[in-house]
Design a protein around this motif. Structure first.
Motif, PDB file in Angstrom:
ATOM      1  N   UNK A  14       0.983  -1.124  -0.020  1.00 16.03           N
ATOM      2  CA  UNK A  14      -0.002  -0.057  -0.065  1.00 16.03           C
ATOM      3  C   UNK A  14       0.990   1.247   0.028  1.00 16.03           C
ATOM      4  N   UNK A  15       1.722   1.322   0.742  1.00 17.04           N
ATOM      5  CA  UNK A  15       2.774   2.519   0.886  1.00 17.04           C
ATOM      6  C   UNK A  15       3.367   2.457  -0.230  1.00 17.04           C
ATOM      7  N   UNK A  16       3.962   1.604  -0.925  1.00 16.33           N
ATOM      8  CA  UNK A  16       4.771   1.714  -2.334  1.00 16.33           C
ATOM      9  C   UNK A  16       3.869   2.165  -3.317  1.00 16.33           C
ATOM     10  N   UNK A  17       2.552   1.648  -3.363  1.00 19.35           N
ATOM     11  CA  UNK A  17       1.720   2.210  -4.594  1.00 19.35           C
ATOM     12  C   UNK A  17       1.075   3.583  -4.247  1.00 19.35           C
ATOM     13  N   UNK A  18       1.184   3.986  -3.107  1.00 18.79           N
ATOM     14  CA  UNK A  18       0.907   5.372  -2.802  1.00 18.79           C
ATOM     15  C   UNK A  18       2.031   6.091  -2.978  1.00 18.79           C
ATOM     16  N   UNK A  19       3.119   5.725  -3.108  1.00 17.98           N
ATOM     17  CA  UNK A  19       4.347   6.412  -3.147  1.00 17.98           C
ATOM     18  C   UNK A  19       4.661   7.104  -2.048  1.00 17.98           C
ATOM     19  N   UNK A  20       4.615   6.529  -0.632  1.00 23.55           N
ATOM     20  CA  UNK A  20       4.769   7.044   0.429  1.00 23.55           C
ATOM     21  C   UNK A  20       6.333   6.610   0.690  1.00 23.55           C
ATOM     22  N   UNK A  21       6.676   5.558   0.176  1.00 22.19           N
ATOM     23  CA  UNK A  21       8.202   5.059   0.276  1.00 22.19           C
ATOM     24  C   UNK A  21       8.669   4.385  -0.953  1.00 22.19           C
ATOM     25  N   UNK A  22       9.743   4.328  -1.420  1.00 27.08           N
ATOM     26  CA  UNK A  22      10.291   3.734  -2.560  1.00 27.08           C
ATOM     27  C   UNK A  22      10.096   2.260  -2.749  1.00 27.08           C
ATOM     28  N   UNK A  23      10.023   1.733  -3.852  1.00 27.65           N
ATOM     29  CA  UNK A  23       9.954   0.364  -3.901  1.00 27.65           C
ATOM     30  C   UNK A  23      11.054  -0.332  -3.204  1.00 27.65           C
ATOM     31  N   UNK A  24      12.323   0.135  -3.560  1.00 28.51           N
ATOM     32  CA  UNK A  24      13.532  -0.736  -3.157  1.00 28.51           C
ATOM     33  C   UNK A  24      13.634  -0.502  -1.494  1.00 28.51           C
ATOM     34  N   UNK A  25      13.182   0.343  -1.030  1.00 28.88           N
ATOM     35  CA  UNK A  25      13.104   0.710   0.568  1.00 28.88           C
ATOM     36  C   UNK A  25      12.078  -0.355   1.066  1.00 28.88           C
ATOM     37  N   UNK A  26      11.157  -0.458   0.754  1.00 25.38           N
ATOM     38  CA  UNK A  26      10.263  -1.574   0.999  1.00 25.38           C
ATOM     39  C   UNK A  26      10.818  -3.304   0.709  1.00 25.38           C
ATOM     40  N   UNK A  27      11.352  -3.399  -0.289  1.00 26.61           N
ATOM     41  CA  UNK A  27      11.737  -4.552  -0.699  1.00 26.61           C
ATOM     42  C   UNK A  27      12.810  -5.085   0.307  1.00 26.61           C
ATOM     43  N   UNK A  28      13.861  -3.888   0.396  1.00 26.85           N
ATOM     44  CA  UNK A  28      15.058  -4.414   1.276  1.00 26.85           C
ATOM     45  C   UNK A  28      14.672  -4.573   2.699  1.00 26.85           C
TER      46      UNK A  28
END
Length: 221
Positions: free
Chosen positions: A164-178
């Protein structure tokens, strides 16, 4: 007697010290992004192999199971980048297009059971450490582990909220992945997030939050 080499080293040290002092002076301190830079997770390899039997050990944190970081570091799908999230993970139903069939996953699960020294009848799911909804590699053994316990499980909620936060651009994709690859139990903290009142908010800017209503594909693990 001071040699030319010694003088050069001294000058270099003085320059580095001066640069460090300048960076720390008021009005010149470096500022970072609102969420930590946790690096870019590795991309899946076509030649990836299942770890050898008995070489992996489950970890634990706060009563939850964790994969062995050496055996299951987490890898990503090269199709999914920050530039493509709108047409991949944030597009409803997209994960179904990349999810491997059970004919593939059942075989991998048996092999990973052996790698982790788990009984063949272990109850649990073959889990993508970096979930498909976060752009995890679909069939790379380095992104798969057997998560013991009931289905659905607590990690599913973490995956959905990070999606949800990635698709809402609250955090970058790589931040959530890592963050989820490093430790899914502490992923919110590692990504600079906190959960409060059913919402996920930035630690350093609590007014920026994401609720349960968001665009995208929650067909995660």
């Amino acid at each position: 007697m001071t040699t030319p080499t010694a003088r050069i080293r001294h000058i270099g040290a003085v320059i580095l010290a001066a640069a460090s002092l300048a960076a720390c002076q008021s009005g010149h301190a470096a500022t970072g992004p609102s969420t930590p830079d946790l690096g870019t997770p590795p991309t899946s390899s076509a030649d990836a192999l299942v770890p050898t039997p008995g070489s992996c050990t489950l970890g634990h944190r706060d009563g939850q199971d964790l994969p062995d970081t050496h055996c299951t570091p987490g890898t990503v799908n090269s199709q999914v980048t920050q530039a493509t999230i709108d047409t991949t993970i944030c597009q409803p139903g997209w994960t179904k297009t990349v999810r491997p069939p059970t004919s593939v996953t059942n075989k991998i699960k048996q092999q990973i059971d052996v790698a982790y020294g788990l009984p063949a009848d272990t109850k649990g799911e073959l889990d993508h450490l970096i979930s498909l909804e976060l752009g995890g590699a679909p069939s790379d053994p380095a992104n798969l582990w057997v998560e013991p316990g009931k289905i659905p499980n607590p990690k599913d909620t973490v995956e959905n909220k990070l999606h949800a936060v990635v698709c809402s651009e609250l955090v970058p994709l790589t931040t959530a992945q890592r963050a989820i690859a490093r430790n899914w139990v502490t992923a919110f903290d590692d990504a600079g997030l906190r959960v409060a009142g059913g919402k996920v908010c930035l630690h350093d800017n609590p007014s920026k939050c994401v609720g349960s209503n968001h665009r995208g594909d929650e067909d995660g693990s």
